[in-house]
Every structure is written in structure tokens, then in C-alpha cells.
Design a protein around this motif. Structure first.
Motif, PDB file in Angstrom:
ATOM      1  N   ALA A  74       3.948   6.593  -4.611  1.00  0.00           N
ATOM      2  CA  ALA A  74       4.122   6.940  -6.026  1.00  0.00           C
ATOM      3  C   ALA A  74       3.024   7.894  -6.494  1.00  0.00           C
ATOM      4  CB  ALA A  74       4.118   5.672  -6.873  1.00  0.00           C
ATOM      5  N   ALA A  75       1.794   7.648  -6.068  1.00  0.00           N
ATOM      6  CA  ALA A  75       0.680   8.509  -6.474  1.00  0.00           C
ATOM      7  C   ALA A  75       0.834   9.915  -5.902  1.00  0.00           C
ATOM      8  CB  ALA A  75      -0.641   7.895  -6.015  1.00  0.00           C
ATOM      9  N   ILE A  76       1.254  10.007  -4.644  1.00  0.00           N
ATOM     10  CA  ILE A  76       1.425  11.323  -4.018  1.00  0.00           C
ATOM     11  C   ILE A  76       2.558  12.094  -4.687  1.00  0.00           C
ATOM     12  CG2 ILE A  76       2.124  12.493  -1.885  1.00  0.00           C
ATOM     13  CD1 ILE A  76       0.636  10.215  -0.366  1.00  0.00           C
ATOM     14  N   GLY A 105      12.541  11.609  -0.189  1.00  0.00           N
ATOM     15  CA  GLY A 105      13.059  11.807   1.157  1.00  0.00           C
ATOM     16  C   GLY A 105      12.166  12.715   1.985  1.00  0.00           C
ATOM     17  N   GLU A 106      11.644  13.771   1.370  1.00  0.00           N
ATOM     18  CA  GLU A 106      10.738  14.667   2.084  1.00  0.00           C
ATOM     19  C   GLU A 106       9.396  13.996   2.326  1.00  0.00           C
ATOM     20  OE1 GLU A 106       9.650  18.139   4.088  1.00  0.00           O
ATOM     21  OE2 GLU A 106      11.629  17.492   3.374  1.00  0.00           O
ATOM     22  N   LEU A 107       8.939  13.205   1.360  1.00  0.00           N
ATOM     23  CA  LEU A 107       7.679  12.476   1.532  1.00  0.00           C
ATOM     24  C   LEU A 107       7.767  11.511   2.708  1.00  0.00           C
ATOM     25  CD1 LEU A 107       4.836  11.619   0.626  1.00  0.00           C
ATOM     26  CD2 LEU A 107       5.926  10.009  -0.955  1.00  0.00           C
ATOM     27  N   PHE A 108       8.921  10.900   2.903  1.00  0.00           N
ATOM     28  CA  PHE A 108       9.107   9.975   4.028  1.00  0.00           C
ATOM     29  C   PHE A 108       8.667  10.620   5.337  1.00  0.00           C
ATOM     30  CE2 PHE A 108      11.729   8.706   7.625  1.00  0.00           C
ATOM     31  CZ  PHE A 108      11.549   7.327   7.654  1.00  0.00           C
ATOM     32  N   TRP A 109       9.116  11.841   5.573  1.00  0.00           N
ATOM     33  CA  TRP A 109       8.751  12.521   6.814  1.00  0.00           C
ATOM     34  C   TRP A 109       7.296  12.956   6.812  1.00  0.00           C
ATOM     35  CZ3 TRP A 109      11.346  11.870  10.936  1.00  0.00           C
ATOM     36  CH2 TRP A 109      12.722  11.619  10.873  1.00  0.00           C
ATOM     37  N   ARG A 110       6.859  13.514   5.703  1.00  0.00           N
ATOM     38  CA  ARG A 110       5.499  14.055   5.685  1.00  0.00           C
ATOM     39  C   ARG A 110       4.435  12.959   5.810  1.00  0.00           C
ATOM     40  NH1 ARG A 110       5.489  19.518   1.966  1.00  0.00           N
ATOM     41  NH2 ARG A 110       7.515  20.272   2.695  1.00  0.00           N
ATOM     42  N   ILE A 111       4.678  11.793   5.200  1.00  0.00           N
ATOM     43  CA  ILE A 111       3.689  10.727   5.292  1.00  0.00           C
ATOM     44  C   ILE A 111       3.649  10.170   6.717  1.00  0.00           C
ATOM     45  CG2 ILE A 111       5.036   8.668   4.713  1.00  0.00           C
ATOM     46  CD1 ILE A 111       1.652   9.628   3.172  1.00  0.00           C
ATOM     47  N   HIS A 112       4.801  10.180   7.408  1.00  0.00           N
ATOM     48  CA  HIS A 112       4.802   9.760   8.808  1.00  0.00           C
ATOM     49  C   HIS A 112       4.074  10.781   9.684  1.00  0.00           C
ATOM     50  CE1 HIS A 112       7.685   6.684   7.598  1.00  0.00           C
ATOM     51  NE2 HIS A 112       7.472   6.120   8.771  1.00  0.00           N
ATOM     52  N   VAL A 138       0.845  -1.197   0.000  1.00  0.00           N
ATOM     53  CA  VAL A 138       0.000   0.000   0.000  1.00  0.00           C
ATOM     54  C   VAL A 138       0.879   1.244   0.000  1.00  0.00           C
ATOM     55  CG1 VAL A 138      -1.714   1.309   1.315  1.00  0.00           C
ATOM     56  CG2 VAL A 138      -1.893  -1.178   1.161  1.00  0.00           C
ATOM     57  N   ALA A 139       1.897   1.249   0.843  1.00  0.00           N
ATOM     58  CA  ALA A 139       2.785   2.409   0.936  1.00  0.00           C
ATOM     59  C   ALA A 139       3.452   2.698  -0.399  1.00  0.00           C
ATOM     60  CB  ALA A 139       3.832   2.166   2.020  1.00  0.00           C
ATOM     61  N   GLN A 140       3.912   1.652  -1.069  1.00  0.00           N
ATOM     62  CA  GLN A 140       4.577   1.839  -2.366  1.00  0.00           C
ATOM     63  C   GLN A 140       3.644   2.479  -3.381  1.00  0.00           C
ATOM     64  OE1 GLN A 140       6.026  -1.799  -4.128  1.00  0.00           O
ATOM     65  NE2 GLN A 140       7.435  -0.723  -5.461  1.00  0.00           N
ATOM     66  N   ARG A 141       2.420   1.999  -3.464  1.00  0.00           N
ATOM     67  CA  ARG A 141       1.457   2.543  -4.430  1.00  0.00           C
ATOM     68  C   ARG A 141       1.083   3.984  -4.098  1.00  0.00           C
ATOM     69  NH1 ARG A 141      -2.180  -0.302  -7.300  1.00  0.00           N
ATOM     70  NH2 ARG A 141      -2.735   1.793  -8.006  1.00  0.00           N
ATOM     71  N   PHE A 142       0.802   4.244  -2.846  1.00  0.00           N
ATOM     72  CA  PHE A 142       0.357   5.591  -2.474  1.00  0.00           C
ATOM     73  C   PHE A 142       1.503   6.592  -2.506  1.00  0.00           C
ATOM     74  CE2 PHE A 142      -3.522   3.510  -1.290  1.00  0.00           C
ATOM     75  CZ  PHE A 142      -4.484   4.500  -1.423  1.00  0.00           C
ATOM     76  N   LEU A 181       1.198  17.905   2.962  1.00  0.00           N
ATOM     77  CA  LEU A 181       1.967  17.287   1.878  1.00  0.00           C
ATOM     78  C   LEU A 181       2.351  18.293   0.796  1.00  0.00           C
ATOM     79  CD1 LEU A 181       0.021  13.922   1.580  1.00  0.00           C
ATOM     80  CD2 LEU A 181       2.410  14.186   2.286  1.00  0.00           C
ATOM     81  N   SER A 182       1.512  19.347   0.629  1.00  0.00           N
ATOM     82  CA  SER A 182       1.814  20.325  -0.420  1.00  0.00           C
ATOM     83  C   SER A 182       2.509  21.582   0.072  1.00  0.00           C
ATOM     84  CB  SER A 182       0.552  20.786  -1.129  1.00  0.00           C
ATOM     85  OG  SER A 182      -0.539  20.173  -0.803  1.00  0.00           O
ATOM     86  N   ALA A 183       2.834  21.625   1.373  1.00  0.00           N
ATOM     87  CA  ALA A 183       3.487  22.814   1.934  1.00  0.00           C
ATOM     88  C   ALA A 183       4.866  23.000   1.308  1.00  0.00           C
ATOM     89  CB  ALA A 183       3.630  22.657   3.453  1.00  0.00           C
TER      90      ALA A 183
END
Length: 208
Positions: free
Chosen positions: A133-135, A145-152, A127-131, A199-201
Motif C-alpha cells: 500500500a505504501a509503495i 498487478g504490476e507491483l506484484f511482479w516488481r516486488i518479487h 508486512v506485504a500488505q502494509r508495504f 519500482l519507478s521504471a
């Protein structure tokens, strides 16, 4: 499994004893050993039967969004709806008690049991891999790398928010404020709005 799920959602796996489970289920002491071997194996089965339908629903919703988009960008809010809604509306004819699964999933990230934490993370890997990529497609300029923090951060808000929403009537409220508990849809929409903004900040101009 129903009795164990209810107890795990209230007290966590580590905080629930085998005797509590067999008492709540009205079975003898050998039932857990016979069917599952240990309490820990029972816990994995309890989590599996709840997490797997939620994750299938998430993937199915994302698939439908991408098909409907026909190669165009899927809006971030729609992606987050597909990610968040199944965890908040995870109630069906076969597995009722939606609030129990919200508690259960929230607690999984607080459990000291390493096997359980690894199990939950493995169940979420596809699920994480698919989402992710979509985000990344929906938010140009956002690095993995930035998504890693923001998704957490987002999942922290989701799981803490679920606990607050479920316990709202027992929470101490700040003096001079009268917050109102939103209905389930209102809760989902607030999380989506919060997630879209986070996520868009703009990416902070720092190196550490």
C-alpha cells in the motif's frame, strides 16, 4: 535452536539431519522430540524467532515514516529502507549472528518443504500488505498487478544479493574486473537504489 539455525543457514532444512543438530548442540537424540516433536517443527520455531523481530522492525519503521510525513507521501527510498534494512541489520543483543539470519531468510525461498514456505509467506503477509500500500501511494500509476511482479523482482535481488555479499570472498570474479565488496551500509544503499529504479521504471507497453 542456535545449533539448528547455524546448520539450516549453511545447508538448508532439508540438507540438515537431526543427528547433525544434536551433535552440534551437544544434546541427546530425544531432545528434539521432547521439545519440538520433529525437525520440521524445530525449523518453524527457528524461523519464527528470527522473522518475527525483523517484521516487527519493518512495521515500526514504516509507522514512524508515515507519522513523520503527516499525511504527505513517504518517499519510495525511505519505504525501501524500512523494508530492506531490518533484514540486513537484524542483529541484537538477544539474537546475534546477523549473517546467519541473512543466510536463513535467503534459503527459505529455496526450500522444497511446502510447510516451511507457507509458514514464511504467512509471517510476511501483514508486512506485504502494509508495504504494498505504501509503495502504491509513492509510485503513482503503478498498478497492484504490476507491483506484484516488481516486488518479487526486488526480493529476488535482495535474497540473491545477500548470498553473494556473504560469499563474496569465495566467488569467482569476472576476468578483467575487480569488484569490491561494499560494507553493510553500502550493500543496503545499493539495494535501495536498485529497488527505487525498478519500482519507478516506466510500465512496458505490452499485453503479455
Amino acid at each position: 535452536m542456535d545449533a539448528a539455525e547455524r546448520l539450516f543457514s549453511e545447508s538448508g532444512v532439508e540438507g540438515t539431519s537431526v543427528r547433525q543438530i544434536i551433535s552440534a548442540a551437544d544434546v541427546n537424540l530425544g531432545a528434539i522430540n521432547y521439545h519440538f516433536g520433529t525437525k520440521e517443527r524445530l525449523a518453524l520455531e527457528v524461523y519464527a524467532r528470527r522473522l518475527e523481530p525483523v517484521n516487527r522492525d519493518r512495521i515500526a519503521r514504516l509507522d514512524a515514516l508515515e507519522v513523520a510525513a503527516g499525511g504527505r507521501e513517504v518517499p519510495l527510498a525511505a519505504i525501501l529502507d524500512a523494508l530492506i534494512r531490518p533484514a540486513v541489520e537484524a542483529e541484537g543483543a538477544e539474537l546475534p549472528n546477523c549473517d546467519d539470519i541473512m543466510r536463513l531468510i535467503s534459503r527459505s525461498f529455496q526450500e522444497p518443504n511446502l510447510e516451511l514456505k507457507n509458514f514464511v509467506e504467512q509471517k510476511f503477509a501483514d508486512v506485504a500488505q502494509r508495504f504494498d500500500a505504501a509503495i502504491l501511494r509513492a509510485v503513482p500509476g503503478l498498478s497492484p498487478g504490476e507491483l506484484f511482479w516488481r516486488i518479487h523482482f526486488l526480493f529476488g535481488a535482495l535474497h540473491h544479493g545477500q548470498q553473494m555479499w556473504l560469499r563474496f570472498d569465495h566467488l569467482p570474479l569476472p576476468a578483467g574486473h575487480t569488484p569490491v565488496k561494499p560494507d553493510r551500509e553500502g550493500f543496503i544503499q545499493r539495494l535501495i537504489s536498485f529497488g527505487v529504479a525498478g519500482l519507478s521504471a516506466p510500465i512496458p507497453n505490452v499485453n503479455s
